[in-house]
Write a protein that holds these residues in place. Structure first.
Motif, PDB file in Angstrom:
ATOM      1  N   ASP A  28     -20.860  28.708 -59.360  1.00 56.51           N
ATOM      2  CA  ASP A  28     -19.543  29.054 -59.903  1.00 56.51           C
ATOM      3  C   ASP A  28     -18.662  27.815 -60.017  1.00 56.51           C
ATOM      4  O   ASP A  28     -17.901  27.669 -60.988  1.00 56.51           O
ATOM      5  N   SER A  29     -18.754  26.933 -59.023  1.00 61.62           N
ATOM      6  CA  SER A  29     -17.977  25.696 -59.070  1.00 61.62           C
ATOM      7  C   SER A  29     -18.386  24.847 -60.266  1.00 61.62           C
ATOM      8  O   SER A  29     -17.538  24.291 -60.976  1.00 61.62           O
ATOM      9  N   ALA A  31     -19.813  25.965 -63.005  1.00 58.36           N
ATOM     10  CA  ALA A  31     -19.375  26.683 -64.211  1.00 58.36           C
ATOM     11  C   ALA A  31     -17.892  26.473 -64.476  1.00 58.36           C
ATOM     12  O   ALA A  31     -17.458  26.430 -65.638  1.00 58.36           O
ATOM     13  N   SER A  32     -17.102  26.305 -63.402  1.00 61.90           N
ATOM     14  CA  SER A  32     -15.657  26.125 -63.571  1.00 61.90           C
ATOM     15  C   SER A  32     -15.308  24.815 -64.253  1.00 61.90           C
ATOM     16  O   SER A  32     -14.179  24.634 -64.733  1.00 61.90           O
ATOM     17  N   ASN A  34     -16.637  23.916 -67.008  1.00 61.58           N
ATOM     18  CA  ASN A  34     -16.697  24.230 -68.453  1.00 61.58           C
ATOM     19  C   ASN A  34     -17.302  23.105 -69.281  1.00 61.58           C
ATOM     20  O   ASN A  34     -16.907  22.886 -70.440  1.00 61.58           O
ATOM     21  N   PHE A 210     -12.292  19.774 -57.789  1.00 61.74           N
ATOM     22  CA  PHE A 210     -12.612  21.108 -57.290  1.00 61.74           C
ATOM     23  C   PHE A 210     -11.500  21.712 -56.426  1.00 61.74           C
ATOM     24  O   PHE A 210     -11.510  22.912 -56.163  1.00 61.74           O
ATOM     25  N   ASP A 213      -6.831  24.517 -59.429  1.00 62.95           N
ATOM     26  CA  ASP A 213      -7.025  25.892 -59.895  1.00 62.95           C
ATOM     27  C   ASP A 213      -7.993  25.987 -61.070  1.00 62.95           C
ATOM     28  O   ASP A 213      -8.698  26.989 -61.219  1.00 62.95           O
ATOM     29  N   ASP A 214      -8.004  24.957 -61.906  1.00 60.26           N
ATOM     30  CA  ASP A 214      -8.871  24.970 -63.095  1.00 60.26           C
ATOM     31  C   ASP A 214      -9.557  23.609 -63.198  1.00 60.26           C
ATOM     32  O   ASP A 214      -9.055  22.696 -63.864  1.00 60.26           O
ATOM     33  N   PRO A 215     -10.720  23.443 -62.542  1.00 57.83           N
ATOM     34  CA  PRO A 215     -11.393  22.145 -62.554  1.00 57.83           C
ATOM     35  C   PRO A 215     -11.692  21.608 -63.948  1.00 57.83           C
ATOM     36  O   PRO A 215     -11.590  20.397 -64.186  1.00 57.83           O
ATOM     37  N   GLY A 216     -12.052  22.486 -64.889  1.00 56.79           N
ATOM     38  CA  GLY A 216     -12.345  22.032 -66.237  1.00 56.79           C
ATOM     39  C   GLY A 216     -11.147  21.389 -66.904  1.00 56.79           C
ATOM     40  O   GLY A 216     -11.239  20.307 -67.490  1.00 56.79           O
TER      41      GLY A 216
END
Length: 232
Positions: A28-29, A31-32, A34, A210, A213-216
């Protein structure tokens, strides 16, 4: 055989450190992000060379299986590295970096990494001068400059390490070499422009990515800052 990866200096490569990812849902990390990142950085600690324990070769193998196209940048903070490298090389990392401080047999270790088809790299702790790696610069595809003392995430950047980036850039040019210059520790939006101006090609970032709130979106923001900083 090593996969095709550009070693040309240029736009900054951003390598989020999975040490700061959620260990219970690492996928999930990832995937975050993007797909905004360039590489994935894996920190391996043995509780001996550094005062902490982290992931082993099984994680690298799982990452390679799940993400066959990712560039896996594996940083061994272990002593002696010659006791560890074979298990990691079996998992097909792209880069495998070892500390100059961790072995008296650095030439042998780097040669073996190359022989097994990975790209060898050498790492400098904050208190280790660049001249410690003069004899092996022609053997490596990357030099990693630690800008914190290795062993823990979330530390503050040590500004004195920036001069090593300049020294390495000059050495690379004067000796007509092609290694990448990577920096790891305390790097984020607040200093990424500076590290680019000093010559870094790859920036490892853990909590700065990481821990948001939004790593991407954070990676996109950091890349924009780095690009603008390189034009100053």
């Amino acid at each position: 055989m090593a996969r095709q990866i550009s070693l040309n200096p240029g736009s900054l490569r951003i390598a989020p450190s999975l040490l700061s990812a959620d260990p219970l849902s690492m996928s999930d990390s990832i995937a975050s992000l993007n797909g905004t990142h360039d590489w994935l950085h894996v920190d391996v600690m043995d509780g001996h060379f550094v005062p902490n324990l982290s992931y082993g070769s099984a994680l690298v193998g799982a990452l390679r299986k799940a993400y066959p196209d990712e560039v896996l940048d594996v940083h061994l903070m272990v002593e002696p590295p010659e006791s560890f490298i074979e298990s990691f090389l079996d998992k097909n990392p792209d880069f495998l970096t070892v500390h100059v401080e961790a072995t008296p047999h650095l030439h042998r270790v780097l040669s073996r990494i190359r022989e097994r088809g990975a790209r060898p790299g050498v790492v400098l702790n904050p208190g280790t001068p660049v001249d410690a790696i003069f004899p092996v610069l022609s053997m490596v595809d990357m030099v990693l400059v630690m800008s914190v003392n290795p062993g823990f995430g979330g530390q503050s950047f040590i500004p004195e390490t920036l001069s090593k980036l300049v020294d390495l850039c000059r050495l690379r040019a004067s000796r007509k070499l092609s290694f990448l210059i990577e920096i790891d520790g305390g790097v984020g939006a607040g200093n990424v422009a500076e590290i680019v101006r000093f010559g870094a090609d790859v920036a490892v970032m853990g909590s700065a990515v990481f821990g948001t709130d939004d790593p991407g979106k954070t990676v996109e923001k950091i890349r924009k800052i780095a690009l603008e900083g390189s034009k100053i």
